[in-house]
Design a protein around this motif. Sequence first.
Motif, PDB file in Angstrom:
ATOM      1  N   GLU A   1       6.000   7.556  -9.571  1.00 14.50           N
ATOM      2  CA  GLU A   1       6.816   7.180 -10.723  1.00 14.50           C
ATOM      3  C   GLU A   1       6.413   5.799 -11.255  1.00 14.50           C
ATOM      4  O   GLU A   1       6.783   5.413 -12.359  1.00 14.50           O
ATOM      5  CB  GLU A   1       8.312   7.170 -10.337  1.00 14.50           C
ATOM      6  CG  GLU A   1       8.919   8.566 -10.135  1.00 14.50           C
ATOM      7  CD  GLU A   1       8.708   9.142  -8.750  1.00 14.50           C
ATOM      8  OE1 GLU A   1       7.759   8.698  -8.045  1.00 14.50           O
ATOM      9  OE2 GLU A   1       9.472  10.034  -8.345  1.00 14.50           O
TER      10      GLU A   1
ATOM     11  N   SER B   1       9.124  12.438   2.501  1.00 16.80           N
ATOM     12  CA  SER B   1      10.077  11.318   2.544  1.00 16.80           C
ATOM     13  C   SER B   1      10.354  10.811   1.135  1.00 16.80           C
ATOM     14  O   SER B   1       9.841   9.772   0.700  1.00 16.80           O
ATOM     15  CB  SER B   1       9.537  10.202   3.437  1.00 16.80           C
ATOM     16  OG  SER B   1       9.493  10.632   4.783  1.00 16.80           O
TER      17      SER B   1
ATOM     18  N   THR C   1      14.775  12.589  -6.871  1.00  9.00           N
ATOM     19  CA  THR C   1      14.554  11.171  -7.172  1.00  9.00           C
ATOM     20  C   THR C   1      14.994  10.884  -8.610  1.00  9.00           C
ATOM     21  O   THR C   1      14.927  11.766  -9.468  1.00  9.00           O
ATOM     22  CB  THR C   1      13.044  10.844  -7.037  1.00  9.00           C
ATOM     23  OG1 THR C   1      12.657  10.999  -5.674  1.00  9.00           O
ATOM     24  CG2 THR C   1      12.717   9.417  -7.478  1.00  9.00           C
TER      25      THR C   1
ATOM     26  N   GLY D   1       4.069  12.267   4.858  1.00  9.53           N
ATOM     27  CA  GLY D   1       4.808  11.246   4.117  1.00  9.53           C
ATOM     28  C   GLY D   1       5.452  11.716   2.833  1.00  9.53           C
ATOM     29  O   GLY D   1       6.520  11.224   2.450  1.00  9.53           O
TER      30      GLY D   1
ATOM     31  N   TYR E   1       0.888  -1.168   0.000  1.00  8.62           N
ATOM     32  CA  TYR E   1       0.000   0.000   0.000  1.00  8.62           C
ATOM     33  C   TYR E   1       0.919   1.209   0.000  1.00  8.62           C
ATOM     34  O   TYR E   1       1.377   1.668   1.045  1.00  8.62           O
ATOM     35  CB  TYR E   1      -0.898  -0.030   1.242  1.00  8.62           C
ATOM     36  CG  TYR E   1      -2.001   0.989   1.205  1.00  8.62           C
ATOM     37  CD1 TYR E   1      -3.207   0.711   0.556  1.00  8.62           C
ATOM     38  CD2 TYR E   1      -1.849   2.235   1.824  1.00  8.62           C
ATOM     39  CE1 TYR E   1      -4.226   1.656   0.519  1.00  8.62           C
ATOM     40  CE2 TYR E   1      -2.866   3.173   1.782  1.00  8.62           C
ATOM     41  CZ  TYR E   1      -4.046   2.879   1.133  1.00  8.62           C
ATOM     42  OH  TYR E   1      -5.058   3.807   1.088  1.00  8.62           O
ATOM     43  N   ASN E   2       1.272   1.686  -1.193  1.00  2.00           N
ATOM     44  CA  ASN E   2       2.348   2.679  -1.308  1.00  2.00           C
ATOM     45  C   ASN E   2       1.958   3.867  -2.163  1.00  2.00           C
ATOM     46  O   ASN E   2       1.064   3.774  -3.004  1.00  2.00           O
ATOM     47  CB  ASN E   2       3.595   2.034  -1.940  1.00  2.00           C
ATOM     48  CG  ASN E   2       4.112   0.863  -1.131  1.00  2.00           C
ATOM     49  OD1 ASN E   2       3.898  -0.295  -1.481  1.00  2.00           O
ATOM     50  ND2 ASN E   2       4.773   1.146  -0.035  1.00  2.00           N
ATOM     51  N   ASN E   3       2.672   4.956  -1.946  1.00  2.81           N
ATOM     52  CA  ASN E   3       2.654   6.081  -2.870  1.00  2.81           C
ATOM     53  C   ASN E   3       4.037   6.200  -3.480  1.00  2.81           C
ATOM     54  O   ASN E   3       5.024   6.423  -2.752  1.00  2.81           O
ATOM     55  CB  ASN E   3       2.306   7.396  -2.137  1.00  2.81           C
ATOM     56  CG  ASN E   3       0.809   7.621  -2.046  1.00  2.81           C
ATOM     57  OD1 ASN E   3       0.038   7.104  -2.849  1.00  2.81           O
ATOM     58  ND2 ASN E   3       0.396   8.417  -1.069  1.00  2.81           N
TER      59      ASN E   3
ATOM     60  N   ARG F   1      16.239   6.329   0.701  1.00  3.36           N
ATOM     61  CA  ARG F   1      14.991   7.069   0.816  1.00  3.36           C
ATOM     62  C   ARG F   1      15.016   7.910   2.095  1.00  3.36           C
ATOM     63  O   ARG F   1      15.473   7.449   3.128  1.00  3.36           O
ATOM     64  CB  ARG F   1      13.877   6.008   0.850  1.00  3.36           C
ATOM     65  CG  ARG F   1      12.499   6.467   1.108  1.00  3.36           C
ATOM     66  CD  ARG F   1      12.075   6.073   2.523  1.00  3.36           C
ATOM     67  NE  ARG F   1      10.783   6.662   2.808  1.00  3.36           N
ATOM     68  CZ  ARG F   1       9.621   6.095   2.528  1.00  3.36           C
ATOM     69  NH1 ARG F   1       9.586   4.884   2.024  1.00  3.36           N
ATOM     70  NH2 ARG F   1       8.515   6.719   2.781  1.00  3.36           N
TER      71      ARG F   1
ATOM     72  N   MET G   1       1.221   4.574   9.300  1.00  6.85           N
ATOM     73  CA  MET G   1       1.846   3.268   9.505  1.00  6.85           C
ATOM     74  C   MET G   1       2.902   3.407  10.600  1.00  6.85           C
ATOM     75  O   MET G   1       3.290   4.514  10.953  1.00  6.85           O
ATOM     76  CB  MET G   1       2.528   2.790   8.217  1.00  6.85           C
ATOM     77  CG  MET G   1       1.600   2.585   7.041  1.00  6.85           C
ATOM     78  SD  MET G   1       2.470   1.788   5.659  1.00  6.85           S
ATOM     79  CE  MET G   1       1.177   1.752   4.426  1.00  6.85           C
TER      80      MET G   1
HETATM   81  N1  LIG Z   1       9.904   9.879  -5.463  1.00  7.28           N
HETATM   82  C1  LIG Z   1       8.780   9.782  -4.749  1.00  7.28           C
HETATM   83  N2  LIG Z   1       8.862   9.781  -3.407  1.00  7.28           N
HETATM   84  C2  LIG Z   1       7.718   9.682  -2.656  1.00  7.28           C
HETATM   85  C3  LIG Z   1       6.438   9.628  -3.276  1.00  7.28           C
HETATM   86  C4  LIG Z   1       6.398   9.621  -4.709  1.00  7.28           C
HETATM   87  O1  LIG Z   1       5.319   9.564  -5.343  1.00  7.28           O
HETATM   88  N3  LIG Z   1       7.586   9.689  -5.396  1.00  7.28           N
HETATM   89  N4  LIG Z   1       5.301   9.575  -2.502  1.00  7.28           N
HETATM   90  C5  LIG Z   1       5.407  10.128  -1.140  1.00  7.28           C
HETATM   91  C6  LIG Z   1       4.221   9.909  -0.324  1.00  7.28           C
HETATM   92  S1  LIG Z   1       2.837  10.840  -0.704  1.00  7.28           S
HETATM   93  C7  LIG Z   1       4.221   9.084   0.776  1.00  7.28           C
HETATM   94  S2  LIG Z   1       2.889   9.000   1.818  1.00  7.28           S
HETATM   95  C8  LIG Z   1       5.385   8.204   1.044  1.00  7.28           C
HETATM   96  C9  LIG Z   1       4.909   6.758   1.097  1.00  7.28           C
HETATM   97  O2  LIG Z   1       5.953   5.911   1.495  1.00  7.28           O
HETATM   98  P1  LIG Z   1       5.693   4.330   1.559  1.00  7.28           P
HETATM   99  O3  LIG Z   1       5.078   3.938   0.257  1.00  7.28           O
HETATM  100  O4  LIG Z   1       7.032   3.725   1.777  1.00  7.28           O
HETATM  101  O5  LIG Z   1       4.751   4.095   2.706  1.00  7.28           O
HETATM  102  O6  LIG Z   1       6.405   8.304   0.051  1.00  7.28           O
HETATM  103  C10 LIG Z   1       6.665   9.615  -0.408  1.00  7.28           C
HETATM  104  N5  LIG Z   1       7.822   9.640  -1.275  1.00  7.28           N
END
Ligand SMILES: Nc1nc2c(c(=O)[nH]1)N[C@H]1C(S)=C(S)[C@@H](COP(=O)(O)O)O[C@H]1N2
Length: 313
Positions: A74, A228, A163, A225, A69-71, A217, A134
């Motif tokens: 890319e 990050s 990134t 989030g 369950y990720n964002n 990361r 989380m």
């Molecule tokens: N390069 C990149 N970093 C990213 C994202 C992204 O879309 N691209 N999404 C962010 C968002 S919105 C969140 S909530 C977190 C999710 O981290 P997770 O998938 O490890 O829980 O990564 C962040 N870092």
Amino acid sequence: MKTFQLDPIPGSEITPESVYKRRHLLMGTVGGLLVAGCARSEPAAPTEATAAEAPAEEALTTFQHATNYNNFYEFGTGKDDPARYAHSLITSPWTVEIAGLAETTGRFDLADIVKLAPVEERIYRLRCVEGWSMVIPWMGIELGKVLAHFKPLADAQYVAFTTLADPKQMPGIRSRVLDWPYVEGLRLDEAMHPLTILATGMYGRDTLENQNGAPLRLVVPWKYGFKSIKSIVRIEFTKRRPPTSWNRSQPSEYGFYSNVNPGVDHPRWSQKTERRLAGDTNLLFAKRIPTRLFNGYDQVASLYSDMNLRKYF
Ligand SMILES: Nc1nc2c(c(=O)[nH]1)N[C@H]1C(S)=C(S)[C@@H](COP(=O)(O)O)O[C@H]1N2
Ligand SMILES: [Mo]
């Protein structure tokens, strides 16, 4: 660009044994939950949670949830897209360019950077602005110590992160949801704070899953989030505040600071509560709990003591 060799650091400064022992302590059950992939025969020892960590009674998010369950836009905007598609990301070899206002700049092998400042496992709450959260055990390195190694100049006031953006490896960047590459930034004092880490592994493993931002990361636990940033290829010391992806795309919704703050709502989502994905409950049944200022990491409050957090959201 040339890849430089970093000065080796004396072995006494790295303590793999203590890191490993501590990992053992955390491997048994944490908050009654068996940590994925880490079943051990030793009885569960109490974990001495430091101020830096989520209290031991907070159940960890399962490895299954944290990696499915990720964002990571890319690889697509669906929560299951990163787990589905991120296998095409090539994470080795990996170099990071250190640029801008520092005495030492250049392109360095990730393996050399990782040796600079290993930290013991950090269990951090991760709060997404979309309202879920989380609790994740990270392995990694302390960002501040890494940055200090490159000797930032007096003019450096911010740190900018980038990134990778390779359409061949990242199918999601064909879509224009964001301007690529994904970029993020911190004020230098935020970056130097000992809570801020660069994660290189999770759940006792010394590598990250690609969908979580392998191989390097950022993790800033008191911020939403999206700060990050994943799969980092460039770190630059700057004098001026660097642009950040979400702020650039929706400045009224996402500020530069993005400190977790239940008192400042996002225009579309209340930030007062969060659904905690922990144990084996899925999001639908996840418990709603109050969100805390700075995500509960009160020790960072002094970084913002003279700031109006409504204005600087
Ligand atoms: N390069 C990149 N970093 C990213 C994202 C992204 O879309 N691209 N999404 C962010 C968002 S919105 C969140 S909530 C977190 C999710 O981290 P997770 O998938 O490890 O829980 O990564 C962040 N870092
Ligand atoms: Mo997010």
